[in-house]
Motif scaffolding. Structure first.
Motif, PDB file in Angstrom:
ATOM      1  N   ASP A 123      89.520  39.690  42.463  1.00  0.00           N
ATOM      2  CA  ASP A 123      90.256  39.178  41.310  1.00  0.00           C
ATOM      3  C   ASP A 123      89.777  39.795  40.003  1.00  0.00           C
ATOM      4  O   ASP A 123      90.578  40.030  39.085  1.00  0.00           O
ATOM      5  CB  ASP A 123      90.118  37.653  41.227  1.00  0.00           C
ATOM      6  CG  ASP A 123      90.984  36.939  42.256  1.00  0.00           C
ATOM      7  OD1 ASP A 123      91.874  37.597  42.822  1.00  0.00           O
ATOM      8  OD2 ASP A 123      90.758  35.742  42.499  1.00  0.00           O
TER       9      ASP A 123
ATOM     10  N   ARG B 282      91.490  43.022  39.191  1.00  0.00           N
ATOM     11  CA  ARG B 282      92.843  42.878  38.650  1.00  0.00           C
ATOM     12  C   ARG B 282      92.804  42.542  37.156  1.00  0.00           C
ATOM     13  O   ARG B 282      93.673  42.949  36.391  1.00  0.00           O
ATOM     14  CB  ARG B 282      93.608  41.811  39.431  1.00  0.00           C
ATOM     15  CG  ARG B 282      93.741  42.170  40.915  1.00  0.00           C
ATOM     16  CD  ARG B 282      94.530  41.128  41.708  1.00  0.00           C
ATOM     17  NE  ARG B 282      94.542  41.454  43.127  1.00  0.00           N
ATOM     18  CZ  ARG B 282      93.695  40.974  44.011  1.00  0.00           C
ATOM     19  NH1 ARG B 282      92.758  40.118  43.630  1.00  0.00           N
ATOM     20  NH2 ARG B 282      93.758  41.330  45.283  1.00  0.00           N
ATOM     21  N   TRP B 283      91.771  41.811  36.741  1.00  0.00           N
ATOM     22  CA  TRP B 283      91.608  41.522  35.311  1.00  0.00           C
ATOM     23  C   TRP B 283      91.277  42.798  34.555  1.00  0.00           C
ATOM     24  O   TRP B 283      91.858  43.077  33.500  1.00  0.00           O
ATOM     25  CB  TRP B 283      90.517  40.478  35.101  1.00  0.00           C
ATOM     26  CG  TRP B 283      90.332  40.131  33.646  1.00  0.00           C
ATOM     27  CD1 TRP B 283      91.003  39.190  32.934  1.00  0.00           C
ATOM     28  CD2 TRP B 283      89.416  40.748  32.727  1.00  0.00           C
ATOM     29  NE1 TRP B 283      90.565  39.179  31.627  1.00  0.00           N
ATOM     30  CE2 TRP B 283      89.596  40.127  31.476  1.00  0.00           C
ATOM     31  CE3 TRP B 283      88.463  41.763  32.842  1.00  0.00           C
ATOM     32  CZ2 TRP B 283      88.859  40.475  30.339  1.00  0.00           C
ATOM     33  CZ3 TRP B 283      87.736  42.130  31.716  1.00  0.00           C
ATOM     34  CH2 TRP B 283      87.929  41.480  30.482  1.00  0.00           C
TER      35      TRP B 283
END
Length: 486
Positions: A380, A383-384
């Motif tokens: 995750d 993706r940031w």
């Protein structure tokens, strides 16, 4: 070969989807800028990487230049996945487990993270590890063409990133199991040396050209040649070339001298093993060691070479104090660990009775798939980072808060997105980026202040005798103006 192709293509799709889309700070922004202008980057110069990235960014009119350069790292890690798969097949691992071994490497968080931004090390690793795999093919099958290809590929790797020299001891051990054909080997070595020499000739030649053509705008300010982006270290001179390529300013030679010390081994273990266990799961990390032990029983010389190729770069990365990202020296460690896991699982399934073989294969594959899925769920943060535009916003803030024609004195970490804005996007107006600390140019401010606004970027208030300070931008970092006291 289908497994090798899949080991490249499938990770590539996933990795490209997480590549960062904008300019970055630090080394990343430097390479994104240098690639476009065919400049000279930070040590160790990476000449063939610059040539490759320049060609790639100018030939591919898609996305931002920053994203195009970042994509090279994703392609390199996907190629590393394919190389792990190929090495596993050469060690008689079943194709499905060889493929999963490649995935374990590519999707390990430490590796995947470094596939998302511009860096010469993933590209150098991928080519150097491909050379080692070719050496394994030579050692196992006596394929003289593979040996020649390994030598030539090693020359390319050194041209891309000379820290790949750390993999050479392992490659030599891998290839030592057979007596090489002297004439063909000598010819391949000569060509490889020519590749390296031609690659590094780029540095002094381009440096001299930049200086003669006055391409670096800091030259017009009376700054001596050798500033970042266009002409780092000014390798047109002998001293500049040696300092750039050898990294002597940062003590690389002393780190190399400590490689075989017990302290280096302790540092490497503390630095890399916790992340390796976390990325692969502690149980799989232990299985990797068992798999390498099984492989060593059949091919001791090859496995010794692979282990050396994994350990030596890790020892250097842990022993090199200025290195801000030592994990980029751990790619081969992860590749060899993934290879060991693939060997172990394949051997265990092969040893199961025939009537349980299908179930055993399904269970073993399921365990590896779960481990890979776990890493995907941990992605995750990638993706940031993909959509992070803080460096680009910083460049916009500097433009908004300074006058056109200003001289912007800025430390290295923050200079790179400004250089990208100036030389790639051409959105910096007539401002000039001068990379360095405020004290580096104390003798120049009086001369500059008559014709230019002087802006200084930093974390704290700059103190310059004869000047008062005015805040231009309140942020992290600050932007100040130096105003001469009359």
């Amino acid at each position: 070969m289908l497994a090798v192709a899949c080991a490249f293509a499938l990770p590539l799709v996933v990795l490209l989807a997480t590549v960062r889309t904008s300019v970055g700070y630090w080394d990343t922004g430097d390479l994104q800028t240098v690639a476009w202008i065919a400049g000279i980057p930070y040590p160790t110069g990476y000449p063939l990487y610059v040539i490759l990235a320049w060609t790639w960014t100018h030939a591919l009119p898609l996305a931002s230049v920053a994203m195009r350069v970042n994509a090279l790292s994703a392609i390199a890690i996907a190629a590393g996945s394919a190389a792990v798969c190929a090495a596993a097949l050469l060690l008689d691992v079943a194709a499905d487990f060889a493929l999963l071994g490649g995935f374990l490497f590519a999707f390990a968080h430490t590796v995947w993270y470094r596939a998302t931004y511009a860096d010469a090390h993933p590209v150098g690793f991928a080519v150097a590890f491909a050379a080692i795999v070719l050496a394994v093919r030579w050692a196992r099958r006596g394929d003289a063409r593979a040996l020649a290809a390994a030598i030539l590929t090693g020359g390319v790797a050194l041209g891309l990133d000379n820290t790949t020299v750390l993999l050479i001891p392992g490659a030599l051990v891998v290839a030592a199991g057979r007596r090489p054909p002297l004439r063909a080997t000598a010819l391949a070595l000569a060509v490889a040396c020519g590749i390296v020499a031609a690659s590094y000739a780029y540095l002094p030649l381009r440096s001299a050209q930049v200086t003669a053509a006055r391409l670096d705008p800091t030259l017009a300010l009376g700054v001596a040649p050798g500033r970042p982006f266009w002409d780092d270290h000014h390798p047109a001179t002998r001293a500049g070339f040696l300092a750039l390529v050898a990294g002597t300013d940062w003590g690389a030679e002393s780190a190399a001298g400590r490689l075989v010390s017990p302290a280096a081994a302790v540092k490497a273990a503390r630095r890399f093993l916790p992340e390796l266990r976390d990325d692969l799961h502690p149980g799989l990390a232990a299985i990797a060691l068992l798999g390498l032990t099984f492989a060593a029983a059949a091919e001791p010389v090859i496995v010794l070479g692979l282990v050396l190729a994994a350990i030596v770069p890790a020892l250097f990365g842990a022993s090199y104090p200025p290195e801000a990202d030592p994990q980029r020296y751990a790619f081969t460690l992860y590749a060899v660990a993934a290879l060991g896991i693939a060997v172990f699982v394949s051997r265990m399934v092969r040893a199961v009775r025939a009537d349980f073989a299908i179930a055993a294969r399904a269970v073993a594959a399921g365990v590896l798939v779960v481990a890979i899925g776990r890493e995907m769920l941990r992605a995750d943060d990638l993706r940031w980072y993909r959509d992070d535009r803080s460096a680009a916003q910083f460049g916009a803030d500097v433009v908004r808060s300074t006058a056109d024609g200003a001289i912007v004195v800025v430390p290295w970490d923050y200079a790179t997105p400004l250089a990208y804005r100036a030389y790639v996007e051409h959105a910096f107006g007539n401002r000039v980026v001068v990379c360095g600390f405020v004290e580096d140019y104390r003798d120049d401010y009086a001369r500059w202040s008559g014709a230019h606004q002087i802006a200084v970027v930093g974390k704290s208030l700059p103190i310059v005798p004869g000047f008062r300070t005015r805040l231009l931008h309140d942020g992290d970092p600050f932007v100040f103006e130096l105003v001469r006291v009359r």
